[in-house]
Each structure stands twice: as C-alpha cells, then as structure tokens.
Design a protein around this motif. Structure first.
Motif, short mmCIF file in Angstrom:
data_model
loop_
_atom_site.label_atom_id
_atom_site.label_comp_id
_atom_site.label_asym_id
_atom_site.label_seq_id
_atom_site.Cartn_x
_atom_site.Cartn_y
_atom_site.Cartn_z
N PRO A 1 81.15 42.12 38.22
CA PRO A 1 79.76 42.77 38.62
C PRO A 1 79.86 41.40 39.88
N ALA A 2 79.86 40.26 39.51
CA ALA A 2 80.15 39.22 41.07
C ALA A 2 81.06 39.74 42.32
N LEU A 3 82.36 40.39 41.54
CA LEU A 3 83.23 40.23 43.00
C LEU A 3 83.41 41.32 43.85
N SER A 4 82.29 42.65 43.01
CA SER A 4 82.14 43.63 43.46
C SER A 4 81.09 43.63 44.59
N HIS B 1 78.63 31.04 25.06
CA HIS B 1 77.79 31.47 25.71
C HIS B 1 78.33 30.83 27.65
N ILE B 2 79.33 29.60 27.26
CA ILE B 2 79.03 29.61 28.85
C ILE B 2 80.84 30.58 29.53
N LYS B 3 81.50 30.07 28.44
CA LYS B 3 82.71 31.13 28.68
C LYS B 3 82.36 33.17 29.09
N SER B 4 80.67 32.90 28.20
CA SER B 4 81.04 34.65 27.88
C SER B 4 80.09 35.07 29.26
N LEU B 5 79.32 34.03 30.19
CA LEU B 5 78.91 34.34 31.04
C LEU B 5 79.45 35.04 32.69
N TRP C 1 68.86 36.62 34.38
CA TRP C 1 70.27 37.21 34.61
C TRP C 1 70.37 37.75 36.26
N THR C 2 69.63 38.13 36.83
CA THR C 2 69.80 38.87 38.14
C THR C 2 69.83 37.68 39.69
N MET C 3 69.38 36.72 38.63
CA MET C 3 69.22 35.52 40.08
C MET C 3 70.68 34.81 39.71
N ALA D 1 79.00 44.72 29.27
CA ALA D 1 78.36 42.55 29.29
C ALA D 1 78.20 42.72 27.89
N ASN D 2 78.66 41.68 26.96
CA ASN D 2 78.43 41.35 25.83
C ASN D 2 78.52 39.53 25.89
N PHE D 3 77.02 39.39 26.04
CA PHE D 3 77.31 37.78 25.49
C PHE D 3 77.60 36.94 24.38
N GLN D 4 77.89 36.33 24.30
CA GLN D 4 78.19 35.72 22.83
C GLN D 4 77.60 34.06 23.14
N GLY D 5 76.85 33.39 21.87
CA GLY D 5 76.17 32.28 21.79
C GLY D 5 74.96 31.75 22.67
N HIS D 6 74.30 31.01 22.73
CA HIS D 6 72.43 30.67 23.64
C HIS D 6 72.80 29.56 24.12
#
Length: 332
Positions: A202-205, A191-195, A111-113, A180-185
């Motif tokens: 957080p990325a924009l900040s 899952h990609i949409k929730s990512l 997740w961090t990477m 953060a509320n991730f869905q699917g696997h």
C-alpha cells in the motif's frame, strides 16, 4: 501591530473554515436515503420472532436519543455542534454500538498516520530531489527521461497501482500477503516485521504516484528559477554548479513545495480510502467506508470532521511559519 492583524485574520479564517466544514459534514449524511435507526431496528426485529410495537417504539426513541437524532434538524445540529466543540464527543457508533466514535478513530488513526505520513514524506523527498536535478539540468537526456516517466506515472490513480502490485506480488509472485494480517503487539520483532510486510505494497502504490507529482512540480519550479538573473550572476562569479543548485535554486524552489507538503499532511487524516480497502488495512479510510455503507452518521461526521480540522490547522500553521521560511514575506 501588523503581526496581530495578520494573526487575527488567519484565526478568523481558520474558525470559519472549520465551522462551514462541520456544518456541511452534519447535513450531507442526512441526504442519504437510509435511516440508521430504522436499519438497526430492522436487524434486531429480524433476529427475534416477535417484538411488541410499544417496545419497538420505545427502542426507536431510545436510539434516537443516544445517537443525537431526536428533534428537528436544527436541534440535532445544535446538539452535535455543542458535543464536538465543548466535549469533543461524536457519540456512539451506530454500526458498532455501543463503541464510541472517538475510540474507533483513536484505534484507526495511528495505522493511517503511519502509512500515509511515511509514504508522503518519502515521495516528497525523492520527488523533490529528482525534480530539482531534472529542472536544474533540463537539457540533459536523463532529465528529459525522468520528466517523461513522471508525467506517465502522475495521472494514474494510486489504486490502479495498488491493483497491479497485488496481482504481481500477491498472486504471480506471492511475496506479500493479499490482505493485512498483523501479528504480535508493541515493539516486538514479529509485530515490526508484520508491519513492514503488510505496509509495503500500500505504501509503494502511493509513493509511486506521489513521487511523479513532486518531480513534475519541482522540475517546473527549479527550471524557472535556474533562468533568473541572480543564478546567472552566480555562474559568472565562478561558483560550482552543485553550490548554485543547493544554495540558490533549492531554497527558492522548495518554498511552494513545503506549503503543499503541509496541506498533504493535513489530508492524511482522511485515510487512503481505496488502498486501505483493497489491502484490508485497518485505517481511517476503511472506517469512513464502513460508516458510509452502514449510514453511520456519527462515524462519518467524526472521521471527516477530524480531517477538516487537520487540513485547516495545517494551512493555519503554514501561514504563520511562511515568513520564517521566506524572508521576502512579511506580516502586514
């Protein structure tokens, strides 16, 4: 012969940095006022009406053995160093017992990477492109405007941007989720949409602040290189400005930026501590925060040790590759 001497010196430096870092990581948490074993025993006894003192003593001894806290500080250090170097095992997490620290880091690290690696690369590319243009054409109005914006953005901490983005796009305009509320696997569209949705703020900040730094540093480098004699000679030869910028200025200005990029990639193993906490992101930063709050020695040592090795490794690799990036540098 020169290469082997250079390699040996860099290997020794790498090992020394890792050794000092791991030693520091081991001793610093032990200066905390809290005792994790006593805290765990306190939680267990508070849920039970009565525990025999002998049972408590046995439990304390068992926990100290399990967490590597038995014996003197030096004996604990030797045991810790042996586990880390030989078996690469940081032991069980005190706060998430009996989950191994390696397992917790393994779950949090992707997740961090994914978040920090992406945001670091995006800010590096955008910032260097803008900085190159602003430095090469430093007398243009847009160059001065870009520099002013970057100088204004750079000193602002990324978590301030995170708070502003939360207020704007999670409260005022509820486009993105607050936490953060991730869905699917797996590689499924939900899952990609929730990512994407949960990682955008957080990325924009971090991209905004990171871009400001890269613009300032690249502008300074490219503006200085643009005044070099070989650049003036290229203009006298009648070369196009775009070619001078891409063939003469960019390769020389990019070298220090590549070094800084490698070091920043090493630091992503720390996690964006405040940002991950603000957005409820399940990364290494949140893991470190949890370990500090609960005096989880093993978790603190595991996460920070990974970061130390990553930064030292990134520096070591850059040292070896730099002569290939810059032909003016030779192994001596």
């Amino acid at each position: 012969m020169g290469f082997y001497k250079f390699l040996l010196s860099r290997v020794v430096t790498f090992l020394l940095v890792v050794f000092i870092g791991i030693t520091t990581v081991f001793f610093v948490p032990r200066f905390l006022p809290s005792d994790p074993v006593e805290a765990m025993i306190g939680q267990m006894t508070s849920k039970s009406a009565f525990m025999d003192p002998k049972a408590v003593a046995t439990l304390r001894e068992t926990l100290n053995q399990s967490f590597g806290l038995e014996g003197s500080a030096f004996e604990q250090y030797l045991g810790f160093f042996k586990r880390v170097v030989i078996t690469h095992d940081f032991g069980p997490s005190l706060a998430n017992y009996p989950a191994p620290v390696n397992e917790l880091i393994g779950r949090a690290l992707p997740w961090t990477m994914g978040l920090l690696l992406t945001s670091t690369l995006i800010s590096w590319v955008i910032g260097n492109a803008i900085g190159l243009l602003a430095g090469f054409r430093k007398n243009k109005m847009y160059s001065k405007a870009l520099e002013a914006i970057s100088i204004a953005l750079y000193p602002i901490p990324y978590y301030i941007f995170a708070l502003v983005l939360i207020m704007l796009f999670a409260y005022v305009l509820p486009i993105f989720p607050l936490s953060a509320n991730f869905q699917g696997h797996g590689f499924t569209w939900p899952h990609i949409k929730s990512l994407i949705i949960n990682s955008t703020l957080p990325a924009l900040s971090m991209i905004l602040v990171g871009t400001g730094w890269w613009v300032i540093s690249m502008k300074t480098l490219s503006a200085g290189i643009a005044e070099e004699d070989y650049v003036h000679f290229a203009r006298l030869k009648g070369l196009k400005e775009s070619k001078i910028m891409s063939k003469y200025v960019l390769p020389n200005a990019a070298l220090p930026q590549v070094t800084m990029l490698a070091l920043q990639i090493g630091t992503i193993f720390n996690g964006a501590l405040v940002t991950e906490i603000l957005f409820g992101y399940p990364g290494v930063g949140t893991l470190i925060y949890s370990g500090i709050l609960q005096a989880d020695y093993n978790l603190i040592m595991g996460t920070i040790t990974i970061s130390i090795i990553a930064v030292a490794g990134a520096t070591f690799i850059v040292d070896l590759l730099y002569p290939f990036l810059d032909p003016r540098v030779r192994y001596k």
